[in-house]
Scaffold this active site. Structure first.
Site, PDB file in Angstrom:
ATOM      1  N   ASP A  29       0.866  -1.185   0.000  1.00  0.00           N
ATOM      2  CA  ASP A  29       0.000   0.000   0.000  1.00  0.00           C
ATOM      3  C   ASP A  29       0.901   1.233   0.000  1.00  0.00           C
ATOM      4  OD1 ASP A  29      -1.722   2.206   0.942  1.00  0.00           O
ATOM      5  OD2 ASP A  29      -3.201   0.639   1.267  1.00  0.00           O
ATOM      6  N   ILE A  30       0.603   2.171  -0.878  1.00  0.00           N
ATOM      7  CA  ILE A  30       1.444   3.353  -1.070  1.00  0.00           C
ATOM      8  C   ILE A  30       1.311   4.346   0.099  1.00  0.00           C
ATOM      9  CG2 ILE A  30      -0.145   4.881  -2.349  1.00  0.00           C
ATOM     10  CD1 ILE A  30       3.413   3.919  -3.432  1.00  0.00           C
ATOM     11  N   HIS A  93     -10.198  -6.162  -2.841  1.00  0.00           N
ATOM     12  CA  HIS A  93      -8.863  -6.262  -2.240  1.00  0.00           C
ATOM     13  C   HIS A  93      -8.976  -6.389  -0.728  1.00  0.00           C
ATOM     14  CE1 HIS A  93      -9.829  -1.935  -2.221  1.00  0.00           C
ATOM     15  NE2 HIS A  93      -9.084  -1.838  -1.133  1.00  0.00           N
ATOM     16  N   HIS A  95      -6.572  -5.730   2.918  1.00  0.00           N
ATOM     17  CA  HIS A  95      -5.382  -5.117   3.510  1.00  0.00           C
ATOM     18  C   HIS A  95      -4.760  -6.125   4.479  1.00  0.00           C
ATOM     19  CE1 HIS A  95      -6.300  -0.754   2.520  1.00  0.00           C
ATOM     20  NE2 HIS A  95      -7.492  -1.306   2.330  1.00  0.00           N
TER      21      HIS A  95
HETATM   22  P1  AMP Z   1      -9.782   1.157   0.236  1.00  0.00           P
HETATM   23  O1  AMP Z   1     -10.393   1.030  -1.157  1.00  0.00           O
HETATM   24  O2  AMP Z   1     -10.609   2.030   1.123  1.00  0.00           O
HETATM   25  O3  AMP Z   1      -9.488  -0.185   0.843  1.00  0.00           O
HETATM   26  O4  AMP Z   1      -8.404   1.927   0.083  1.00  0.00           O
HETATM   27  C1  AMP Z   1      -7.568   1.760  -1.033  1.00  0.00           C
HETATM   28  C2  AMP Z   1      -6.119   1.640  -0.599  1.00  0.00           C
HETATM   29  O5  AMP Z   1      -5.341   1.582  -1.785  1.00  0.00           O
HETATM   30  C3  AMP Z   1      -5.589   2.820   0.220  1.00  0.00           C
HETATM   31  O6  AMP Z   1      -5.013   2.329   1.432  1.00  0.00           O
HETATM   32  C4  AMP Z   1      -4.536   3.466  -0.695  1.00  0.00           C
HETATM   33  O7  AMP Z   1      -3.422   3.959   0.020  1.00  0.00           O
HETATM   34  C5  AMP Z   1      -4.158   2.312  -1.601  1.00  0.00           C
HETATM   35  N1  AMP Z   1      -3.689   2.716  -2.930  1.00  0.00           N
HETATM   36  C6  AMP Z   1      -4.318   3.543  -3.806  1.00  0.00           C
HETATM   37  N2  AMP Z   1      -3.593   3.663  -4.942  1.00  0.00           N
HETATM   38  C7  AMP Z   1      -2.481   2.902  -4.777  1.00  0.00           C
HETATM   39  C8  AMP Z   1      -1.342   2.622  -5.589  1.00  0.00           C
HETATM   40  N3  AMP Z   1      -1.187   3.149  -6.815  1.00  0.00           N
HETATM   41  N4  AMP Z   1      -0.381   1.785  -5.093  1.00  0.00           N
HETATM   42  C9  AMP Z   1      -0.520   1.251  -3.862  1.00  0.00           C
HETATM   43  N5  AMP Z   1      -1.572   1.477  -3.053  1.00  0.00           N
HETATM   44  C10 AMP Z   1      -2.544   2.295  -3.491  1.00  0.00           C
END
Ligand code: AMP
Length: 134
Positions: A29-30, A93, A95
């Site tokens: 996660d970025i 997805h 976490h």
């Molecule tokens: P959620 O959809 O609420 O589970 O959150 C999406 C997650 O994706 C967040 O924690 C972001 O930090 C992460 N995220 C979004 N874009 C990217 C990316 N390009 N690379 C890695 N993580 C990402």
């Protein structure tokens, strides 16, 4: 942000890969809650985790069992927390967050940690090294 995880899977957008097989992909996660905070996704595009077909869903959990073992071996964590949020990116997805055991660590209101590109790369590579041993 629709399509961003599909672009990551296809290599059109860079990511810090920690694990992959023919059906699933995992990357850092970025905007992490902890070093090693990982997102695991099915390669098939389905918006909502609980809409996955039963086979893809159970396969994802078999995949994250291995990713979690790799996370536990490569980071100094006590446990690996699992969270489903999915409010921002419409691609199923989960976490995976390495936990120290200090409490309240799976909370998206917590401040995120900042890592340099080198730190992301070193972290991802060390998890990947453990993953491919499994
Ligand atoms: P959620 O959809 O609420 O589970 O959150 C999406 C997650 O994706 C967040 O924690 C972001 O930090 C992460 N995220 C979004 N874009 C990217 C990316 N390009 N690379 C890695 N993580 C990402």
């Amino acid at each position: 942000m629709s399509g961003i995880f599909k672009k990551i899977i296809d290599g059109e957008i860079p990511s810090y890969k920690v694990a992959e097989d023919d059906r699933y992909y995992a990357f850092l996660d970025i905007n992490p809650l902890a070093k090693g905070h990982t997102l695991a996704v099915p390669k098939v595009v389905v918006d909502y985790l609980f809409d996955l077909d039963a086979e893809t869903y159970s396969g994802l959990f078999a995949f994250i069992k291995k990713v979690s073992a790799a996370l536990k071996s490569s980071t100094a964590c006590k446990s690996v927390g699992l969270m489903v949020y999915g409010l921002d990116v419409p691609h199923a997805h989960v976490h995976l967050v390495p936990l120290k055991g200090i409490g309240n660590e799976l909370n998206f209101s917590n401040p995120r940690i900042s890592l340099t590109p080198d730190e992301f790369k070193i972290t991802a590579d060390s998890i990947y090294k453990e993953f491919i041993k499994l």
